[in-house]
Design an enzyme around this catalytic site. Structure first.
Site, short mmCIF file in Angstrom:
data_model
loop_
_atom_site.label_atom_id
_atom_site.label_comp_id
_atom_site.label_asym_id
_atom_site.label_seq_id
_atom_site.Cartn_x
_atom_site.Cartn_y
_atom_site.Cartn_z
N SER B 45 0.88 -1.17 0.00
CA SER B 45 0.00 0.00 0.00
C SER B 45 0.91 1.21 0.00
O SER B 45 1.85 1.29 0.79
CB SER B 45 -0.91 -0.01 1.22
OG SER B 45 -1.95 0.92 1.03
N GLU B 46 0.65 2.16 -0.91
CA GLU B 46 1.63 3.22 -1.17
C GLU B 46 1.84 4.18 -0.01
O GLU B 46 2.79 4.96 -0.03
CB GLU B 46 1.28 3.97 -2.46
CG GLU B 46 -0.05 4.71 -2.46
CD GLU B 46 -1.18 3.86 -3.03
OE1 GLU B 46 -1.09 2.62 -2.98
OE2 GLU B 46 -2.16 4.45 -3.52
N ASN B 47 0.97 4.13 1.02
CA ASN B 47 1.23 4.98 2.18
C ASN B 47 2.34 4.41 3.06
O ASN B 47 2.71 5.05 4.05
CB ASN B 47 -0.05 5.20 2.99
CG ASN B 47 -0.65 3.91 3.49
OD1 ASN B 47 -0.72 2.93 2.75
ND2 ASN B 47 -1.06 3.88 4.73
N GLY B 48 2.86 3.22 2.70
CA GLY B 48 4.05 2.76 3.39
C GLY B 48 4.00 1.43 4.11
O GLY B 48 4.55 1.31 5.21
N SER B 87 8.45 4.16 -0.58
CA SER B 87 7.30 3.47 -1.15
C SER B 87 7.21 3.70 -2.66
O SER B 87 7.01 2.77 -3.44
CB SER B 87 6.03 3.96 -0.47
OG SER B 87 4.91 3.29 -0.99
#
Lengths: 233, 217
Positions: B45-48, B87
Site C-alpha cells: 500500500s503506497e502509504n508505506g 514506497s
C-alpha cells in the site's frame, strides 16, 4: 550531544510568520503533527502555503486551519473528505496545486538531500507536465520536477530523543521522514521524548541532524478516518 | 456478465506466486479476497506498508496502521513499514510486479483517465500517476460501460489523462482484453456474454481472432 529539545509547542513554533511555506507530515489523519497544527491555529498565522499529502477533514488536521482561513495555498496529492476545503477551492479563496503522490514525496526528499530537481515518469503526457521540461532516457519520457523550498517542516514521530533522533510507528511514518531536513527549520513532535542514549542507534529512522527542534507532544487524539474491522468467527 | 466480485475473482488469477502487488481503491481491493492461498503474495500500500493483512478484529484497530484508502488494516508475518519516498521508489523502480487499478476511461493505445472530471470537484490523483507511469504490468478493473451506458473502452480518452500508453490488460464485467498495436484484443468473454454484446459496448477498435473462449471464474 547537541540538544534539540525545546520546552514545548510554543517554543517549537517560534519564528513562524504569515505567508510562510510549511511542510506537514501525515497521510490522511495518520501521523499528522497534531500539536503543531493546534498551535498554528492558536497563534493565528495567515496566508500560509501548506505542503501536505492531504488536507485533513472538516474538524481535524489541516481542516482546523482551513476553518480559520489561514491557508492561502495547498500543495497536495489528494484532497477529498473535506467540505470546507471544497467550498474555499470552488469560491477561489484557496489555491490548490495537485501533485502526484510519489512526486510530492520526492520533492521533499530532494530538498532534504540537496538535489535541486529530478526526472520522474509520473505525469508525463498529462496536465501535470504542462510547462515543465521533459526528456527521454532509454526510450522512456520523463518530467523534470523541482525540489520544494519551505520555511518550516512539522513532523510527528512515535519516539524521539533530545538529540533529535526519531523512530516512527506503523504507517504513521509516511511523509514525515521525507520532510525532515527539507525545510529551513524542522520541528518534530513525539509521543515519547527520552534522554539521549536511550534509543538504540541501530533503530533510528531519522538521524537528529535533520531536526532542529524536538518536543514532547501531548493529548494525541489519533483519529481514525475509516474504521474497518472483521468479525470474529 | 460478471459483478464486481466476479471481476476481482478473474483478476486474482493473474496474481502469481512471488508477486508484490499494489491494489487500487474499489474493485481492485476485492482482488485480495480471491487470491489462491497456496501461493505467496505480498500486498503493497503506497502509504508505506508491504505485507498487508485483513482488517483487524473489532477492538484491535490501530490508528497508526492504515492502508492507502485510510482504512484500518493488519500486517502479516514478514511485513514492513517505510516512508513515502521509499514506497514510491518501490513503484517507480519497478520492484512491484503487478498494479491493479480502476479507470473511468481506457483508450486503445493504453492511455488511461481516472482522476478528474472537468467541472466536477477535483480530489486529486493521489498515487495513480506514479503507479501508471512506472509499472510495466498494469491491469485495469472496471465496468465496460459507465452509468449512462456509454463505453469506457475508447479510441481516445475524452477525460484528462492519468498516464499515456501504460495499460496492458483490462478486465470488465463483459470481457478480458489486451492492449495491442491493433487495438483491444478480445481474449475472453464473461459467462453468458456474446462477442456481439462486447462489440456493441466497445467504442474503440475491438480485435477478434477466431473463437473467443468463455472465461472460467
Amino acid at each position: 550531544m547537541i540538544s534539540k529539545k525545546v520546552t514545548g509547542v510554543e517554543a517549537a513554533l517560534k519564528g513562524v510568520k504569515d505567508k510562510m511555506t510549511l511542510m506537514l507530515g501525515g497521510f490522511g489523519l495518520c501521523g499528522i503533527p497534531e500539536n503543531a497544527i493546534a498551535e498554528l491555529v492558536r497563534i493565528g498565522v495567515k496566508e500560509l502555503t501548506c505542503i501536505s499529502n492531504n488536507a485533513g477533514v472538516d474538524d481535524f488536521g489541516l481542516g482546523l486551519l482551513l476553518q480559520k482561513h489561514q491557508i492561502k495555498k495547498m500543495i497536495s496529492s489528494y484532497v477529498g473528505e473535506n467540505e470546507e476545503f471544497e467550498r474555499q477551492m470552488l469560491s477561489g479563496e484557496l489555491e490548490v496545486e495537485l501533485t502526484p503522490q510519489g512526486t510530492l514525496a520526492e520533492k521533499c526528499r530532494a530538498a532534504q538531500a540537496g538535489f535541486p530537481a529530478f526526472y520522474t515518469p509520473a505525469g508525463y503526457g498529462t496536465e501535470v507536465a504542462e510547462g515543465k521540461e521533459t526528456r527521454e532516457f532509454n526510450g522512456k519520457m520523463y518530467v523534470l520536477e523541482e525540489a520544494f523550498k519551505a520555511d518550516f517542516a512539522f513532523v510527528k514521530a512515535w519516539k524521539g530523543d533530545e538529540a533529535g533522533n526519531l523512530i516512527f510507528k506503523g504507517t504513521a511514518r509516511n511523509f514525515n521522514p521525507c520532510m525532515c531536513g527539507a525545510a529551513d527549520i524542522t520541528v518534530a513532535e513525539v509521543e515519547e521524548l527520552v534522554p539521549a542514549g536511550e534509543l538504540d542507534p541501530n533503530q533510528i529512522h531519522v538521524p537528529g541532524i535533520f531536526v532542529q527542534r524536538i518536543f514532547q507532544g501531548k493529548n494525541y487524539e489519533k483519529r481514525i478516518e475509516q474504521r474497518t474491522v472483521r468479525t470474529r468467527k | 456478465m460478471l459483478d464486481k466480485n466476479g471481476i476481482a475473482k478473474r483478476i486474482a488469477k493473474e496474481v502469481k506466486d512471488g508477486y508484490y502487488v499494489n491494489l487500487g481503491i474499489g474493485i481492485p481491493t476485492l482482488v485480495a479476497n480471491f487470491v489462491r492461498d497456496d501461493i505467496n503474495v505480498e500486498f503493497q500500500s503506497e502509504n508505506g506498508v508491504l505485507g498487508m493483512g485483513p482488517f483487524p478484529f473489532e477492538g484491535e484497530e490501530d490508528a497508526d496502521i492504515i492502508n492507502a484508502g485510510k482504512q484500518t488494516i493488519t500486517t502479516l508475518p514478514g511485513a514492513s513499514f517505510f516512508d513515502s519516498a521509499t514506497s514510491f521508489g518501490m513503484i517507480r523502480g519497478k520492484h512491484v510486479d503487478l498494479t491493479i487499478l480502476g479507470a473511468m476511461e481506457v483508450a486503445e493505445n493504453g492511455d488511461i483517465a481516472n482522476w478528474k472530471i472537468p467541472g466536477k470537484m477535483v480530489k486529486g490523483m493521489g498515487g495513480a500517476m506514479d503507479l501508471v507511469a512506472s509499472a510495466e504490468n498494469i491491469i485495469v478493473a472496471m465496468m465496460h460501460t459507465n452509468r449512462a451506458g456509454q463505453s469506457k473502452l475508447l479510441k481516445k480518452c475524452t477525460l484528462p489523462l492519468t498516464g499515456v500508453g501504460c495499460v496492458t490488460k483490462i478486465v470488465t464485467n463483459l470481457a478480458v482484453l489486451e492492449v495491442t498495436d491493433r487495438g483491444f484484443l478480445l481474449k475472453e468473454r464473461a459467462p453468458g456474454v456474446s462477442v456481439e454484446q462486447i462489440k456493441e459496448a466497445t467504442e474503440g477498435t475491438l480485435v477478434v481472432e477466431g473463437e473467443v473462449p468463455e472465461m472460467s471464474v
